[in-house]
Design a protein around this motif. Structure first.
Motif, PDB file in Angstrom:
ATOM      1  N   ILE A 140      26.633  39.002  46.126  1.00 13.46           N
ATOM      2  CA  ILE A 140      26.731  39.660  44.815  1.00 13.46           C
ATOM      3  C   ILE A 140      27.203  41.103  44.977  1.00 13.46           C
ATOM      4  CG2 ILE A 140      25.359  40.523  42.866  1.00 13.46           C
ATOM      5  CD1 ILE A 140      23.688  37.908  43.148  1.00 13.46           C
ATOM      6  N   ILE A 141      26.684  41.789  45.983  1.00  5.20           N
ATOM      7  CA  ILE A 141      27.124  43.165  46.241  1.00  5.20           C
ATOM      8  C   ILE A 141      28.614  43.187  46.574  1.00  5.20           C
ATOM      9  CG2 ILE A 141      26.916  45.114  47.848  1.00  5.20           C
ATOM     10  CD1 ILE A 141      23.902  44.452  48.007  1.00  5.20           C
ATOM     11  N   ARG A 142      29.059  42.205  47.336  1.00  3.52           N
ATOM     12  CA  ARG A 142      30.489  42.121  47.682  1.00  3.52           C
ATOM     13  C   ARG A 142      31.333  41.922  46.426  1.00  3.52           C
ATOM     14  NH1 ARG A 142      33.005  37.933  52.192  1.00  3.52           N
ATOM     15  NH2 ARG A 142      35.166  38.685  52.110  1.00  3.52           N
ATOM     16  N   SER A 143      30.920  41.010  45.545  1.00  3.77           N
ATOM     17  CA  SER A 143      31.653  40.782  44.299  1.00  3.77           C
ATOM     18  C   SER A 143      31.605  42.015  43.398  1.00  3.77           C
ATOM     19  CB  SER A 143      31.084  39.569  43.558  1.00  3.77           C
ATOM     20  OG  SER A 143      31.280  38.385  44.289  1.00  3.77           O
ATOM     21  N   ALA A 144      30.452  42.683  43.377  1.00  5.67           N
ATOM     22  CA  ALA A 144      30.314  43.887  42.554  1.00  5.67           C
ATOM     23  C   ALA A 144      31.310  44.956  42.986  1.00  5.67           C
ATOM     24  CB  ALA A 144      28.888  44.420  42.642  1.00  5.67           C
ATOM     25  N   GLU A 145      31.496  45.094  44.303  1.00  3.51           N
ATOM     26  CA  GLU A 145      32.434  46.100  44.803  1.00  3.51           C
ATOM     27  C   GLU A 145      33.858  45.753  44.398  1.00  3.51           C
ATOM     28  OE1 GLU A 145      35.024  48.543  46.807  1.00  3.51           O
ATOM     29  OE2 GLU A 145      34.998  46.384  47.202  1.00  3.51           O
ATOM     30  N   THR A 146      34.237  44.498  44.578  1.00  2.84           N
ATOM     31  CA  THR A 146      35.616  44.119  44.269  1.00  2.84           C
ATOM     32  C   THR A 146      35.894  44.159  42.767  1.00  2.84           C
ATOM     33  OG1 THR A 146      35.068  41.749  44.201  1.00  2.84           O
ATOM     34  CG2 THR A 146      35.778  42.663  46.317  1.00  2.84           C
ATOM     35  N   ALA A 147      34.860  43.973  41.940  1.00  7.20           N
ATOM     36  CA  ALA A 147      35.027  44.001  40.490  1.00  7.20           C
ATOM     37  C   ALA A 147      34.929  45.419  39.922  1.00  7.20           C
ATOM     38  CB  ALA A 147      33.987  43.101  39.824  1.00  7.20           C
ATOM     39  N   GLY A 148      34.640  46.387  40.781  1.00  4.00           N
ATOM     40  CA  GLY A 148      34.572  47.766  40.322  1.00  4.00           C
ATOM     41  C   GLY A 148      33.274  48.147  39.633  1.00  4.00           C
ATOM     42  N   VAL A 256      27.737  32.945  42.747  1.00  4.07           N
ATOM     43  CA  VAL A 256      28.949  32.433  42.111  1.00  4.07           C
ATOM     44  C   VAL A 256      28.941  32.753  40.621  1.00  4.07           C
ATOM     45  CG1 VAL A 256      30.269  30.349  41.559  1.00  4.07           C
ATOM     46  CG2 VAL A 256      29.244  30.618  43.826  1.00  4.07           C
ATOM     47  N   ALA A 257      27.800  32.531  39.974  1.00  3.23           N
ATOM     48  CA  ALA A 257      27.670  32.847  38.548  1.00  3.23           C
ATOM     49  C   ALA A 257      27.910  34.331  38.303  1.00  3.23           C
ATOM     50  CB  ALA A 257      26.279  32.442  38.060  1.00  3.23           C
ATOM     51  N   ALA A 258      27.348  35.153  39.156  1.00  6.88           N
ATOM     52  CA  ALA A 258      27.527  36.600  39.011  1.00  6.88           C
ATOM     53  C   ALA A 258      29.003  36.968  39.119  1.00  6.88           C
ATOM     54  CB  ALA A 258      26.718  37.338  40.073  1.00  6.88           C
ATOM     55  N   GLY A 259      29.690  36.392  40.091  1.00 13.05           N
ATOM     56  CA  GLY A 259      31.101  36.693  40.284  1.00 13.05           C
ATOM     57  C   GLY A 259      31.949  36.307  39.089  1.00 13.05           C
ATOM     58  N   LEU A 260      31.681  35.138  38.500  1.00 11.25           N
ATOM     59  CA  LEU A 260      32.451  34.696  37.337  1.00 11.25           C
ATOM     60  C   LEU A 260      32.310  35.663  36.165  1.00 11.25           C
ATOM     61  CD1 LEU A 260      31.773  30.841  37.364  1.00 11.25           C
ATOM     62  CD2 LEU A 260      33.985  31.960  37.624  1.00 11.25           C
ATOM     63  N   VAL A 261      31.081  36.037  35.858  1.00  8.22           N
ATOM     64  CA  VAL A 261      30.872  36.917  34.703  1.00  8.22           C
ATOM     65  C   VAL A 261      31.380  38.328  34.993  1.00  8.22           C
ATOM     66  CG1 VAL A 261      29.202  37.781  33.029  1.00  8.22           C
ATOM     67  CG2 VAL A 261      28.886  35.510  34.014  1.00  8.22           C
ATOM     68  N   MET A 262      31.216  38.795  36.233  1.00 10.68           N
ATOM     69  CA  MET A 262      31.745  40.119  36.589  1.00 10.68           C
ATOM     70  C   MET A 262      33.244  40.184  36.333  1.00 10.68           C
ATOM     71  SD  MET A 262      29.964  41.507  40.072  1.00 10.68           S
ATOM     72  CE  MET A 262      28.671  40.459  40.692  1.00 10.68           C
ATOM     73  N   TYR A 263      33.943  39.142  36.728  1.00 17.20           N
ATOM     74  CA  TYR A 263      35.393  39.174  36.572  1.00 17.20           C
ATOM     75  C   TYR A 263      35.843  38.931  35.134  1.00 17.20           C
ATOM     76  CZ  TYR A 263      37.110  40.540  41.001  1.00 17.20           C
ATOM     77  OH  TYR A 263      37.424  41.315  42.090  1.00 17.20           O
ATOM     78  N   GLU A 264      34.957  38.400  34.288  1.00 19.37           N
ATOM     79  CA  GLU A 264      35.256  38.374  32.862  1.00 19.37           C
ATOM     80  C   GLU A 264      35.175  39.790  32.292  1.00 19.37           C
ATOM     81  OE1 GLU A 264      36.326  37.228  29.088  1.00 19.37           O
ATOM     82  OE2 GLU A 264      36.579  36.230  31.027  1.00 19.37           O
ATOM     83  N   VAL A 265      34.218  40.581  32.796  1.00 23.65           N
ATOM     84  CA  VAL A 265      34.159  41.997  32.412  1.00 23.65           C
ATOM     85  C   VAL A 265      35.458  42.693  32.824  1.00 23.65           C
ATOM     86  CG1 VAL A 265      32.969  44.203  32.771  1.00 23.65           C
ATOM     87  CG2 VAL A 265      31.634  42.084  32.564  1.00 23.65           C
ATOM     88  N   VAL A 266      35.926  42.421  34.043  1.00 25.60           N
ATOM     89  CA  VAL A 266      37.188  42.999  34.515  1.00 25.60           C
ATOM     90  C   VAL A 266      38.340  42.576  33.612  1.00 25.60           C
ATOM     91  CG1 VAL A 266      38.876  43.018  36.387  1.00 25.60           C
ATOM     92  CG2 VAL A 266      36.431  43.121  36.915  1.00 25.60           C
ATOM     93  N   ARG A 267      38.415  41.306  33.284  1.00 23.06           N
ATOM     94  CA  ARG A 267      39.509  40.793  32.440  1.00 23.06           C
ATOM     95  C   ARG A 267      39.537  41.506  31.093  1.00 23.06           C
ATOM     96  NH1 ARG A 267      40.912  36.991  28.520  1.00 23.06           N
ATOM     97  NH2 ARG A 267      38.720  36.654  27.979  1.00 23.06           N
ATOM     98  N   GLN A 268      38.363  41.630  30.478  1.00 22.53           N
ATOM     99  CA  GLN A 268      38.328  42.246  29.153  1.00 22.53           C
ATOM    100  C   GLN A 268      38.617  43.741  29.217  1.00 22.53           C
ATOM    101  OE1 GLN A 268      34.993  41.187  26.672  1.00 22.53           O
ATOM    102  NE2 GLN A 268      34.998  39.054  27.346  1.00 22.53           N
ATOM    103  N   ARG A 269      38.202  44.387  30.291  1.00 18.74           N
ATOM    104  CA  ARG A 269      38.445  45.831  30.416  1.00 18.74           C
ATOM    105  C   ARG A 269      39.896  46.139  30.758  1.00 18.74           C
ATOM    106  NH1 ARG A 269      33.596  49.236  33.264  1.00 18.74           N
ATOM    107  NH2 ARG A 269      32.012  48.832  31.695  1.00 18.74           N
ATOM    108  N   LYS A 270      40.500  45.319  31.578  1.00 19.99           N
ATOM    109  CA  LYS A 270      41.827  45.639  32.124  1.00 19.99           C
ATOM    110  C   LYS A 270      42.973  44.967  31.375  1.00 19.99           C
ATOM    111  CE  LYS A 270      40.100  47.904  35.709  1.00 19.99           C
ATOM    112  NZ  LYS A 270      40.281  49.363  35.881  1.00 19.99           N
ATOM    113  N   PHE A 271      42.715  43.801  30.763  1.00 16.78           N
ATOM    114  CA  PHE A 271      43.837  43.008  30.261  1.00 16.78           C
ATOM    115  C   PHE A 271      43.781  42.666  28.777  1.00 16.78           C
ATOM    116  CE2 PHE A 271      43.155  41.952  34.777  1.00 16.78           C
ATOM    117  CZ  PHE A 271      44.334  42.469  35.298  1.00 16.78           C
ATOM    118  N   LEU A 272      42.735  43.106  28.079  1.00 14.78           N
ATOM    119  CA  LEU A 272      42.646  42.845  26.636  1.00 14.78           C
ATOM    120  C   LEU A 272      42.760  44.147  25.843  1.00 14.78           C
ATOM    121  CD1 LEU A 272      39.842  40.144  26.330  1.00 14.78           C
ATOM    122  CD2 LEU A 272      42.296  39.831  26.419  1.00 14.78           C
TER     123      LEU A 272
END
Length: 272
Positions: A140-148, A256-272
């Motif tokens: 989770i820490i690894r995914s958190a870093e990559t998701a910003g 895995v669940a954490a990574g999916l939702v983290m990257y939805e935050v990224v998608r909405q922040r960066k691409f919407l």
């Protein structure tokens, strides 16, 4: 908000030349203290300690002092039999006590908020509700870093700490992601709400995660393996999001669940 001095360590340039295995060996040495004098000195100097293991049976002398000081400081103390303690030790002379210390110093909630402020970004914080598997914590820490994400929050009790296993699973991300340890997760959630964050948790019920509004300052709560987010913590969240399941298995691994939702935050922040 006043700026507060961060108490977590930054990545050091002189570590870059070390092999990955050497760094992991150092982490292992730094996350386990053995012997009565070493553990007592760490307690007296306020060093961060995740948990203390003491031999089972009559606790006397220095061991009694260690147990009392640890409990006064809110540090979990677990009695284990002699065979297990001997199996855990690395020095060959643990003297009936082993203390587990974090691979990296913990920070405070305000440290994490200050990082977001310094970057000029809306806070994005991951809160873990009793994640007990150190491999999940590291992932989770690894995914958190990559998701910003600006930081991760864990609980003091019934939670994995920053052990060697967690650090290894984080694959270097622990050098960049501050981790705060709190006694009460619901209180931490309320504090973050006062700072303007919207708190969501991953749960089997709720809005499908990619249809939820995850823009702006957000805190994401991920629940324990198997049991999910506790009832009380869920009640303190603003809303819940779910990850749809299309197979026969009803849940995902916590990381895995954490990574999916983290990257939805990224998608909405960066691409919407």
């Amino acid at each position: 908000m006043d700026k507060r001095k961060r108490n977590f360590k930054e990545y050091k340039d002189n570590d870059k030349g070390k092999s990955r295995q050497n760094r992991f060996d150092e982490i292992k040495e730094n996350t386990q203290l053995e012997g009565r004098n070493a553990v007592l000195a760490a307690l007296n100097h306020g060093r961060s300690i995740d948990k203390i293991f003491i031999k089972k049976g009559e606790v006397e002398g220095t061991l009694k002092v260690i147990a009392a000081k640890a409990r006064d400081a809110g540090i979990p103390v677990q009695e284990v039999d002699k065979a297990k303690l001997l199996n855990m030790q690395t020095t060959g002379n643990c003297q009936g006590v082993i203390a587990m210390t974090p691979a990296k110093e913990y920070c405070s909630l305000h440290d994490i908020l200050d990082i977001a402020k310094e970057k000029g970004e809306d806070p994005f914080i991951i809160l873990l509700d009793e994640i007990e598997d150190p491999h999940n914590l590291g992932a989770i820490i690894r995914s958190a870093e990559t998701a910003g994400a600006h930081g991760v929050v864990i609980t003091k009790n019934r939670s994995a700490g920053l052990t060697a296993a967690a650090s290894k699973a984080a694959a270097g991300a622990l050098e960049y992601v501050p981790v705060a340890k709190v006694t009460n997760l619901t209180r931490a959630i309320d504090d973050l709400k006062k700072e303007g964050l919207w708190i969501t948790c991953a749960d089997m019920k709720g809005t499908t995660y990619y249809n939820a509004n995850l823009k702006g300052p957000v805190g994401l709560v991920i629940g324990a393996e198997g049991t999910g987010v506790s009832r009380l913590v869920k009640e303190h969240c603003d809303f819940t999001v779910k990850i749809p399941m299309y197979g026969e298995i009803e849940s995902l691994n916590a990381s895995v669940a954490a990574g999916l939702v983290m990257y939805e935050v990224v998608r909405q922040r960066k691409f919407l």
